[in-house]
Design a protein around this motif. Structure first.
Motif, PDB file in Angstrom:
ATOM      1  N   GLU A  29      -6.136   2.741  -4.053  1.00  0.00           N
ATOM      2  CA  GLU A  29      -5.137   1.680  -3.843  1.00  0.00           C
ATOM      3  C   GLU A  29      -5.595   0.682  -2.784  1.00  0.00           C
ATOM      4  O   GLU A  29      -5.403  -0.520  -2.912  1.00  0.00           O
ATOM      5  N   LEU A  83     -14.990   4.332   3.704  1.00  0.00           N
ATOM      6  CA  LEU A  83     -14.766   5.743   3.360  1.00  0.00           C
ATOM      7  C   LEU A  83     -15.400   6.110   2.023  1.00  0.00           C
ATOM      8  O   LEU A  83     -14.956   7.016   1.341  1.00  0.00           O
ATOM      9  N   ALA A 140       0.856  -1.196   0.000  1.00  0.00           N
ATOM     10  CA  ALA A 140       0.000   0.000   0.000  1.00  0.00           C
ATOM     11  C   ALA A 140       0.889   1.243   0.000  1.00  0.00           C
ATOM     12  O   ALA A 140       0.972   1.996   0.978  1.00  0.00           O
ATOM     13  N   LEU A 178      -8.899  13.580   3.046  1.00  0.00           N
ATOM     14  CA  LEU A 178      -8.400  12.412   3.760  1.00  0.00           C
ATOM     15  C   LEU A 178      -7.544  12.853   4.945  1.00  0.00           C
ATOM     16  O   LEU A 178      -7.600  12.269   6.030  1.00  0.00           O
ATOM     17  N   GLU A 182       0.870   4.127  -1.694  1.00  0.00           N
ATOM     18  CA  GLU A 182       0.285   5.479  -1.610  1.00  0.00           C
ATOM     19  C   GLU A 182      -0.097   5.795  -0.170  1.00  0.00           C
ATOM     20  O   GLU A 182       0.161   6.889   0.337  1.00  0.00           O
ATOM     21  N   LEU A 183      -0.698   4.817   0.503  1.00  0.00           N
ATOM     22  CA  LEU A 183      -1.131   5.034   1.885  1.00  0.00           C
ATOM     23  C   LEU A 183       0.070   5.226   2.794  1.00  0.00           C
ATOM     24  O   LEU A 183       0.083   6.125   3.645  1.00  0.00           O
ATOM     25  N   LEU A 185     -16.751   9.701   2.220  1.00  0.00           N
ATOM     26  CA  LEU A 185     -15.822  10.639   2.862  1.00  0.00           C
ATOM     27  C   LEU A 185     -16.201  12.067   2.495  1.00  0.00           C
ATOM     28  O   LEU A 185     -16.285  12.417   1.333  1.00  0.00           O
ATOM     29  N   LEU A 204      -4.486  13.213  -5.037  1.00  0.00           N
ATOM     30  CA  LEU A 204      -3.681  12.462  -4.065  1.00  0.00           C
ATOM     31  C   LEU A 204      -4.563  11.587  -3.187  1.00  0.00           C
ATOM     32  O   LEU A 204      -4.257  10.411  -2.942  1.00  0.00           O
ATOM     33  N   ASP A 205      -5.678  12.152  -2.720  1.00  0.00           N
ATOM     34  CA  ASP A 205      -6.593  11.381  -1.876  1.00  0.00           C
ATOM     35  C   ASP A 205      -7.146  10.183  -2.650  1.00  0.00           C
ATOM     36  O   ASP A 205      -7.247   9.070  -2.123  1.00  0.00           O
ATOM     37  N   PHE A 232       1.432   8.559   2.254  1.00  0.00           N
ATOM     38  CA  PHE A 232       0.528   9.539   2.879  1.00  0.00           C
ATOM     39  C   PHE A 232       0.785   9.619   4.383  1.00  0.00           C
ATOM     40  O   PHE A 232       0.916  10.700   4.961  1.00  0.00           O
ATOM     41  N   TRP A 258      -6.761  23.568   1.224  1.00  0.00           N
ATOM     42  CA  TRP A 258      -7.231  22.229   0.843  1.00  0.00           C
ATOM     43  C   TRP A 258      -7.898  21.543   2.038  1.00  0.00           C
ATOM     44  O   TRP A 258      -9.030  21.122   1.972  1.00  0.00           O
ATOM     45  N   ALA A 277      -5.796   8.606  -5.084  1.00  0.00           N
ATOM     46  CA  ALA A 277      -4.757   7.584  -5.276  1.00  0.00           C
ATOM     47  C   ALA A 277      -4.663   6.695  -4.033  1.00  0.00           C
ATOM     48  O   ALA A 277      -4.556   5.464  -4.139  1.00  0.00           O
ATOM     49  N   VAL A 278      -4.731   7.298  -2.869  1.00  0.00           N
ATOM     50  CA  VAL A 278      -4.642   6.527  -1.619  1.00  0.00           C
ATOM     51  C   VAL A 278      -5.876   5.641  -1.459  1.00  0.00           C
ATOM     52  O   VAL A 278      -5.772   4.453  -1.160  1.00  0.00           O
ATOM     53  N   LEU A 279      -7.047   6.227  -1.672  1.00  0.00           N
ATOM     54  CA  LEU A 279      -8.294   5.475  -1.460  1.00  0.00           C
ATOM     55  C   LEU A 279      -8.440   4.343  -2.477  1.00  0.00           C
ATOM     56  O   LEU A 279      -8.825   3.232  -2.129  1.00  0.00           O
ATOM     57  N   ILE A 297     -10.552   2.147   5.120  1.00  0.00           N
ATOM     58  CA  ILE A 297     -10.522   2.245   3.651  1.00  0.00           C
ATOM     59  C   ILE A 297     -10.736   0.862   3.054  1.00  0.00           C
ATOM     60  O   ILE A 297     -11.548   0.659   2.152  1.00  0.00           O
TER      61      ILE A 297
END
Lengths: 193, 219
Positions: free
Chosen positions: B65, A57, A8, A64, A10-11, A60, B58-59, A14, A149, B61-63, A52
């Motif tokens: 994945e 989510l 994971a 995030l 990307e997570l 959402l 970006l969000d 993040f 943002w 991409a995370v979600l 997730i």
């Protein structure tokens, strides 16, 4: 489920990015040791991944990052309550800067303040903005990301990034917008020539 | 406050939808007449749009994945395609205006629901309120499709507010989240009196404004 999978990417990326600012915020607002904060961060990260992964989510609202910040705050509140520690006054109204910046209002203002409403102009500005944001100093990226943002209040941003207070963040924000403006006008002019 | 700070305050107020109709009309007049305000508005709106665009990407991409992945065998694909086609035809033929549209409540809920972060004061040993209990209840609304059990629990707490001090400090939160749970469960007619009482008892506050906006959309 005990760990977030390494696949994971990307997570994990993040969470690495969020770590310093979330921990900084929690350290400023809670009477919790650094060791406990690290544990709480890990638990919150796992909770995020689980939510997730289990499809929770889908609805959402907001970003995030802000959602995750709230998860971390809730975990820390629960921990503090169990340990009978002082619980700070944290509520929605002092976490965020106000109502979200609305997409319809953004489109309306963009149209009112520019004289070129073509799709081509819009794409051009998007391209240039993407370029500029990546070029900005980290201080500006942090403030823009947090304020515009995530819609966080200037107080929360001050706690996250180690500014003296909310007014310092505001002053820095004005300077950053000026930097953005100079670069934007320069790049737009370059494209015109 | 200097000019730029004033400009930014007005621009942000406009973008948050916080201006009254008169304020908005004045702002638009000033925008037309003041090239400096126009320039600032262009820059700020361009910047915010850019930040949101990058943030969404970006969000997502995370979600994407880590979201649950569903694999369907090739043999089942054909069967499912036939079944969903038939279902789609049935739905199109059925008059959906007769039914209460599920989309409106979904949208109202999504627009108004936020994950709950409880504000609380220093507690002593006598404090009976369980922070975790209310947080768990409120946040379950966002993650549960059928909120019937949550509603039963919240209704019991809501009913006790006048006589029992246990949850009174969180009365506005209980009322707000109970309203949202009703809306999510398509019981918006039950949300209306809760919102009306919330507005009446908290007039001139932010929560009353929020509740009034939601009530106006429900009616």
């Amino acid at each position: 489920m005990h760990d977030i999978p390494t696949e994971a990417k990307e997570l994990n990326s993040f969470l690495e990015k969020e770590r310093p600012k979330v921990i900084s915020y929690l350290r400023k607002n809670f009477s919790v040791s650094d060791e406990d904060l690290e544990d709480l961060y890990q638990e919150s990260s796992l909770a995020l991944y689980t939510n997730i992964h289990e499809g929770r989510l889908k609805t959402l609202t907001g970003t995030l990052s802000t959602y995750f910040l709230r998860v971390c705050i809730n975990q820390t509140l629960t921990f503090s309550a169990k340990k009978k520690k002082t619980i700070p006054m944290i509520n929605e109204s002092n976490l965020v800067g106000g109502e979200n910046f609305r997409n319809d209002k953004l489109d309306e203002l963009f149209a009112l303040s520019t004289f070129d409403e073509t799709e081509e102009y819009r794409s051009r500005t998007e391209r240039i903005v993407d370029k500029i944001v990546d070029m900005l100093p980290e201080t500006c990226r942090n403030i823009f990301g947090g304020y515009y943002w995530q819609n966080l209040s200037t107080k929360v941003i001050a706690d996250m990034f180690g500014y003296a207070n909310a007014n310092t963040v505001k002053a820095q924000k004005y300077k950053c917008v000026d930097k953005f403006k100079r670069k934007f006008n320069e790049l737009m002019k370059n494209e015109d020539e | 406050m200097n000019n730029i700070e004033e400009y930014d305050e007005r621009i942000e107020k406009f973008l948050r939808g916080d201006m009254s109709p008169i304020e908005e009309a004045e702002f638009k007049d000033d925008l037309a007449a003041d090239p400096n305000l126009q320039e600032r508005a262009k820059i700020v709106s361009t910047l915010i749009r850019g930040m949101k665009r990058k943030g969404y990407a970006l969000d997502k991409a995370v979600l994407d994945e880590s979201a649950p992945k569903y694999r369907i065998s090739k043999r089942r694909v054909g069967f499912i395609a036939i079944v969903t086609s038939i279902a789609a035809v049935v739905l199109v033929m059925f008059n959906l205006t007769v039914l209460h549209s599920p989309n409106r409540n979904d949208i109202l809920f999504t627009d108004n629901y936020t994950v709950y972060t409880l504000d609380s004061e220093t507690r002593g040993d006598e404090e009976p309120v369980t922070v975790a209990e209310l947080t768990e209840l409120f946040n379950s609304i966002g993650t549960t499709d059928d909120c019937s059990d949550i509603i039963k629990h919240l209704e019991a707490i809501y009913a006790s507010l006048d006589d029992d001090i246990t949850y009174r400090m969180y009365a506005t939160d209980v009322a707000w989240y109970l309203s949202l749970a009703y809306i999510k469960n398509n019981q918006e007619e039950k949300a209306i009196p809760v919102l009306q009482k919330l507005i009446y008892e908290n007039s001139d506050t932010e929560i009353a404004d929020k509740a009034q906006k939601l009530l106006d959309q429900l009616k």
